[in-house]
Enzyme design. Sequence first.
Site, PDB file in Angstrom:
ATOM      1  N   ASN A   1       9.470   4.193   3.872  1.00  0.00           N
ATOM      2  CA  ASN A   1       9.090   3.831   5.144  1.00  0.00           C
ATOM      3  C   ASN A   1      10.386   3.376   5.983  1.00  0.00           C
ATOM      4  O   ASN A   1      11.313   2.835   5.140  1.00  0.00           O
ATOM      5  CB  ASN A   1       8.138   2.935   5.298  1.00  0.00           C
TER       6      ASN A   1
ATOM      7  N   ARG B   1       0.981  -1.336   0.028  1.00  0.00           N
ATOM      8  CA  ARG B   1      -0.155  -0.006  -0.133  1.00  0.00           C
ATOM      9  C   ARG B   1       1.021   1.308  -0.048  1.00  0.00           C
ATOM     10  O   ARG B   1       0.935   1.869  -0.979  1.00  0.00           O
ATOM     11  CB  ARG B   1      -1.025   0.008   1.238  1.00  0.00           C
ATOM     12  N   ASP B   2       1.326   1.392   1.136  1.00  0.00           N
ATOM     13  CA  ASP B   2       2.393   2.817   1.310  1.00  0.00           C
ATOM     14  C   ASP B   2       3.516   2.723   0.259  1.00  0.00           C
ATOM     15  O   ASP B   2       3.700   3.673  -0.555  1.00  0.00           O
ATOM     16  CB  ASP B   2       2.744   2.649   2.648  1.00  0.00           C
TER      17      ASP B   2
ATOM     18  N   CYS C   1       4.607   9.314   0.395  1.00  0.00           N
ATOM     19  CA  CYS C   1       3.042   9.940   0.233  1.00  0.00           C
ATOM     20  C   CYS C   1       3.244  10.863  -0.571  1.00  0.00           C
ATOM     21  O   CYS C   1       3.895  11.770  -0.850  1.00  0.00           O
ATOM     22  CB  CYS C   1       2.652  10.688   1.491  1.00  0.00           C
TER      23      CYS C   1
ATOM     24  N   HIS D   1       4.059   4.507  13.010  1.00  0.00           N
ATOM     25  CA  HIS D   1       4.456   4.369  11.626  1.00  0.00           C
ATOM     26  C   HIS D   1       5.323   5.639  11.068  1.00  0.00           C
ATOM     27  O   HIS D   1       5.181   6.589  11.060  1.00  0.00           O
ATOM     28  CB  HIS D   1       3.122   4.702  10.852  1.00  0.00           C
TER      29      HIS D   1
HETATM   30  N1  COA Z   1     -13.167   4.944  -4.564  1.00  0.00           N
HETATM   31  C1  COA Z   1     -13.128   5.106  -5.938  1.00  0.00           C
HETATM   32  N2  COA Z   1     -13.498   6.245  -6.545  1.00  0.00           N
HETATM   33  C2  COA Z   1     -13.456   7.341  -5.779  1.00  0.00           C
HETATM   34  C3  COA Z   1     -13.458   7.257  -4.450  1.00  0.00           C
HETATM   35  C4  COA Z   1     -13.052   5.867  -3.929  1.00  0.00           C
HETATM   36  N3  COA Z   1     -13.021   5.810  -2.693  1.00  0.00           N
HETATM   37  N4  COA Z   1     -13.795   8.415  -4.001  1.00  0.00           N
HETATM   38  C5  COA Z   1     -13.878   9.265  -4.694  1.00  0.00           C
HETATM   39  N5  COA Z   1     -13.800   8.637  -6.012  1.00  0.00           N
HETATM   40  C6  COA Z   1     -14.159   9.145  -7.249  1.00  0.00           C
HETATM   41  C7  COA Z   1     -15.155  10.046  -7.420  1.00  0.00           C
HETATM   42  O1  COA Z   1     -16.440   8.857  -7.773  1.00  0.00           O
HETATM   43  C8  COA Z   1     -14.899  10.928  -8.591  1.00  0.00           C
HETATM   44  O2  COA Z   1     -14.749  10.115  -9.932  1.00  0.00           O
HETATM   45  P1  COA Z   1     -15.431  11.080 -11.175  1.00  0.00           P
HETATM   46  O3  COA Z   1     -14.413  12.095 -11.550  1.00  0.00           O
HETATM   47  O4  COA Z   1     -15.071   9.946 -12.256  1.00  0.00           O
HETATM   48  O5  COA Z   1     -16.753  11.509 -10.805  1.00  0.00           O
HETATM   49  C9  COA Z   1     -13.795  11.277  -8.353  1.00  0.00           C
HETATM   50  O6  COA Z   1     -13.249   9.973  -7.601  1.00  0.00           O
HETATM   51  C10 COA Z   1     -13.575  12.535  -7.467  1.00  0.00           C
HETATM   52  O7  COA Z   1     -14.609  12.196  -6.313  1.00  0.00           O
HETATM   53  P2  COA Z   1     -14.602  13.499  -5.222  1.00  0.00           P
HETATM   54  O8  COA Z   1     -15.695  12.957  -4.091  1.00  0.00           O
HETATM   55  O9  COA Z   1     -14.929  14.796  -5.929  1.00  0.00           O
HETATM   56  O10 COA Z   1     -13.371  13.421  -4.567  1.00  0.00           O
HETATM   57  P3  COA Z   1     -11.872  14.229  -4.593  1.00  0.00           P
HETATM   58  O11 COA Z   1     -11.469  14.431  -5.770  1.00  0.00           O
HETATM   59  O12 COA Z   1     -12.167  15.350  -3.575  1.00  0.00           O
HETATM   60  O13 COA Z   1     -10.979  13.320  -3.710  1.00  0.00           O
HETATM   61  C11 COA Z   1     -10.145  11.383  -2.252  1.00  0.00           C
HETATM   62  C12 COA Z   1     -11.046  12.786  -2.462  1.00  0.00           C
HETATM   63  C13 COA Z   1      -9.895  11.443  -0.791  1.00  0.00           C
HETATM   64  C14 COA Z   1     -11.072  10.464  -2.830  1.00  0.00           C
HETATM   65  C15 COA Z   1      -9.134  11.501  -3.312  1.00  0.00           C
HETATM   66  O14 COA Z   1      -8.472  12.610  -3.205  1.00  0.00           O
HETATM   67  C16 COA Z   1      -8.241  10.105  -2.904  1.00  0.00           C
HETATM   68  O15 COA Z   1      -8.555   9.172  -2.964  1.00  0.00           O
HETATM   69  N6  COA Z   1      -6.839  10.392  -2.359  1.00  0.00           N
HETATM   70  C17 COA Z   1      -5.995   9.415  -1.957  1.00  0.00           C
HETATM   71  C18 COA Z   1      -5.293   9.870  -0.795  1.00  0.00           C
HETATM   72  C19 COA Z   1      -4.204   8.861  -0.362  1.00  0.00           C
HETATM   73  O16 COA Z   1      -4.599   7.659  -0.385  1.00  0.00           O
HETATM   74  N7  COA Z   1      -3.188   9.321  -0.143  1.00  0.00           N
HETATM   75  C20 COA Z   1      -1.983   8.408   0.163  1.00  0.00           C
HETATM   76  C21 COA Z   1      -2.256   7.807   1.556  1.00  0.00           C
HETATM   77  S1  COA Z   1      -2.070   8.658   2.862  1.00  0.00           S
HETATM   78 ZN    ZN Z   2       3.373   6.149   5.385  1.00  0.00          ZN
END
Ligand code: COA
Ligand code: ZN
Length: 321
Positions: free
Chosen positions: A254, A21-22, A245, A212
Amino acid sequence: MNPMRPVTPVKRIYFNEVATRDGFQNEPCFIATDDKVALVDALGECGYAKIEVTSFTSPKAIPMLRDAEEVMGRIHRAPGVEYSVLVPNLRGAERALESRADELNLVMSVSETHNLANLRMPRDKSLAALSEVIRHVDGATPINVSLSCGFGCPMEGDVPQGELLRWAERFAGLGVRGLTICDTTGMAHPAQVSRMAEALQQHFSGLQLTLHFHNTRGMGLANVLAAVQSGITRLDGSLGGLGGCPYAPGASGNVTSEDAIHMLDAMGYDTGINLPQLLAVARLMPQIVGHDVPGQVAKAGRITDLHPAPDFVAALRGQPA
Ligand code: COA
Ligand code: ZN
């Protein structure tokens, strides 16, 4: 030996492997689904308490883990190992429950700026959204909450311990099983870790507490040591030292699982891990990701893996002083 002297029990340390994952979320090239499944299966045989397999995030945000459903569907689940997944929102929780994850690891940052960068929303909104997830799951699956930037933020700087504890308190009040305090960009130092470990155990003695660390500034193993010497028994690590990240400038690997496990093993802790087997898996990492990885013990061998002396040493031994 004094027969009356109590035998000090060997301290058990529980490792959670986060490389798939990370580690993989941050790789420049997509890791083939077959390789991810094979790696999780191999790690499942090594003695881990938990493996964070993947994340159910937006595939646009984290394209490297867009195969989360397929990976969760194809892995072989070893008895005694928990298969956890990272979840950022309700949509992710629904996908995770569907995939029969053993634990949902919810994530938010205790730094407002990092939360806006990583999750695209202010912290209050994250708290509300994650509270909704916890209500939705309703005890069906255990929940862990990972608090990013718990030891400092690369954009805001210092994160006061009191601020971290306030966010942790909110989630403890919502009935989560565990909390992971993340040093997302390797800003923690051992003295700070000891203080944090003590405060966490004092405030949240009923919760599973995990730390972590990232080795961004070379303090990873020192922080692991400070944590376990302050009573922490659960740690995250990443095979080969992969990780990072995508929204934290300068974030790098990590703490390396096999290096941390090797160190604790040598010191007499019980990590539950079959180290030779783990090292054999760790040695596959460069091939899987297509580049060298930071882990050191996989290259150097264990401290007990001795080398034959050069031939001339035997001749020198035979000579008079
Ligand atoms: N799984 C699948 N698709 C997802 C989703 C999820 N959990 N959450 C949101 N989406 C999709 C939406 O359906 C949308 O799709 P579309 O553009 O095709 O309509 C798109 O993502 C944007 O959705 P929105 O609700 O506007 O979210 P956002 O753009 O504000 O993003 C997060 C928010 C949190 C979902 C996104 O930024 C994310 O997944 N970040 C990852 C963070 C991460 O893992 N970081 C590293 C670890 S710390
Ligand atoms: Zn980390």
